[in-house]
Design a protein around this motif. Structure first.
Motif, PDB file in Angstrom:
ATOM      1  N   MET A   1       5.821   2.434  -8.397  1.00  0.00           N
ATOM      2  CA  MET A   1       5.138   2.059  -7.158  1.00  0.00           C
ATOM      3  C   MET A   1       5.893   0.901  -6.506  1.00  0.00           C
ATOM      4  SD  MET A   1       1.433   1.656  -6.055  1.00  0.00           S
ATOM      5  CE  MET A   1       0.988   0.763  -4.630  1.00  0.00           C
ATOM      6  N   SER A   2       6.125   1.037  -5.242  1.00  0.00           N
ATOM      7  CA  SER A   2       6.850   0.022  -4.491  1.00  0.00           C
ATOM      8  C   SER A   2       5.937  -1.172  -4.193  1.00  0.00           C
ATOM      9  CB  SER A   2       7.368   0.626  -3.187  1.00  0.00           C
ATOM     10  OG  SER A   2       8.045  -0.339  -2.440  1.00  0.00           O
ATOM     11  N   ARG A   3       6.489  -2.364  -4.330  1.00  0.00           N
ATOM     12  CA  ARG A   3       5.708  -3.567  -4.026  1.00  0.00           C
ATOM     13  C   ARG A   3       5.700  -3.877  -2.539  1.00  0.00           C
ATOM     14  NH1 ARG A   3       8.148  -5.240  -9.425  1.00  0.00           N
ATOM     15  NH2 ARG A   3       9.705  -3.944  -8.491  1.00  0.00           N
ATOM     16  N   ILE A   4       6.613  -3.259  -1.805  1.00  0.00           N
ATOM     17  CA  ILE A   4       6.683  -3.436  -0.359  1.00  0.00           C
ATOM     18  C   ILE A   4       6.398  -2.085   0.284  1.00  0.00           C
ATOM     19  CG2 ILE A   4       8.186  -4.024   1.590  1.00  0.00           C
ATOM     20  CD1 ILE A   4       7.620  -6.427  -0.089  1.00  0.00           C
ATOM     21  N   SER A   5       5.371  -2.033   1.087  1.00  0.00           N
ATOM     22  CA  SER A   5       5.022  -0.765   1.726  1.00  0.00           C
ATOM     23  C   SER A   5       5.817  -0.586   3.017  1.00  0.00           C
ATOM     24  CB  SER A   5       3.526  -0.722   2.034  1.00  0.00           C
ATOM     25  OG  SER A   5       3.219  -1.631   3.071  1.00  0.00           O
ATOM     26  N   ALA A  26      11.715   3.241   5.452  1.00  0.00           N
ATOM     27  CA  ALA A  26      11.678   3.684   4.055  1.00  0.00           C
ATOM     28  C   ALA A  26      12.855   3.105   3.276  1.00  0.00           C
ATOM     29  CB  ALA A  26      11.684   5.203   3.992  1.00  0.00           C
ATOM     30  N   MET A  27      14.022   3.090   3.892  1.00  0.00           N
ATOM     31  CA  MET A  27      15.214   2.545   3.237  1.00  0.00           C
ATOM     32  C   MET A  27      15.040   1.050   2.959  1.00  0.00           C
ATOM     33  SD  MET A  27      19.111   2.264   4.673  1.00  0.00           S
ATOM     34  CE  MET A  27      18.565   1.165   5.982  1.00  0.00           C
ATOM     35  N   ALA A  34      13.948  -3.343  -4.658  1.00  0.00           N
ATOM     36  CA  ALA A  34      15.029  -3.612  -5.618  1.00  0.00           C
ATOM     37  C   ALA A  34      15.317  -5.102  -5.703  1.00  0.00           C
ATOM     38  CB  ALA A  34      16.286  -2.844  -5.218  1.00  0.00           C
ATOM     39  N   ILE A  35      15.260  -5.800  -4.580  1.00  0.00           N
ATOM     40  CA  ILE A  35      15.493  -7.245  -4.565  1.00  0.00           C
ATOM     41  C   ILE A  35      14.389  -7.965  -5.340  1.00  0.00           C
ATOM     42  CG2 ILE A  35      15.545  -9.288  -3.077  1.00  0.00           C
ATOM     43  CD1 ILE A  35      16.919  -7.455  -0.957  1.00  0.00           C
ATOM     44  N   ILE A  36      13.150  -7.554  -5.134  1.00  0.00           N
ATOM     45  CA  ILE A  36      12.028  -8.176  -5.853  1.00  0.00           C
ATOM     46  C   ILE A  36      12.135  -7.898  -7.348  1.00  0.00           C
ATOM     47  CG2 ILE A  36       9.525  -8.076  -6.184  1.00  0.00           C
ATOM     48  CD1 ILE A  36       9.314  -7.620  -3.136  1.00  0.00           C
ATOM     49  N   THR A  37      12.541  -6.699  -7.715  1.00  0.00           N
ATOM     50  CA  THR A  37      12.719  -6.363  -9.125  1.00  0.00           C
ATOM     51  C   THR A  37      13.769  -7.265  -9.762  1.00  0.00           C
ATOM     52  OG1 THR A  37      12.092  -4.065  -8.714  1.00  0.00           O
ATOM     53  CG2 THR A  37      13.329  -4.511 -10.733  1.00  0.00           C
TER      54      THR A  37
END
Length: 96
Positions: A1-5, A26-27, A34-37
């Motif tokens: 699940m993406s943290r940024i919608s 979406a991109m 990916a940056i937050i991860t």
């Protein structure tokens, strides 16, 4: 699940006055996730004995000695001025 919608990406783009397409939103959502991860991985590091720093390198200003020297002759300075009077630059008046 993406943290940024995608909706959050569109909202920020709107605030920044950026026109982005659905594909770009979406991109960007995927890239921001990916940056937050990656940033979360940094939180797992043990930094207990690491002193806080503002730069990775030891930085300091290197200043030369302030030595007064003679300036240019007044004639040379005023030679290229469009207008001058009594050794001063003349400029258009801005105040009445």
């Amino acid at each position: 699940m993406s943290r940024i919608s995608i909706e959050q990406v569109k909202h920020v783009a709107h605030l920044a006055r950026l026109a982005i397409t659905e594909e770009e939103a979406a991109m960007f959502a995927k890239q921001l996730d990916a940056i937050i991860t990656f940033a979360e991985q940094l939180n797992e590091l043990d930094t207990e004995n690491v002193p806080p720093t503002s730069h990775v390198l030891n930085m300091k200003n290197v200043m030369r000695e302030d030595v007064p020297t003679a300036g240019l002759p007044l004639e040379d300075v005023l030679k290229n001025a469009p207008d001058h009077q009594d050794g001063q630059f003349r400029v258009p008046a801005i105040l009445e």
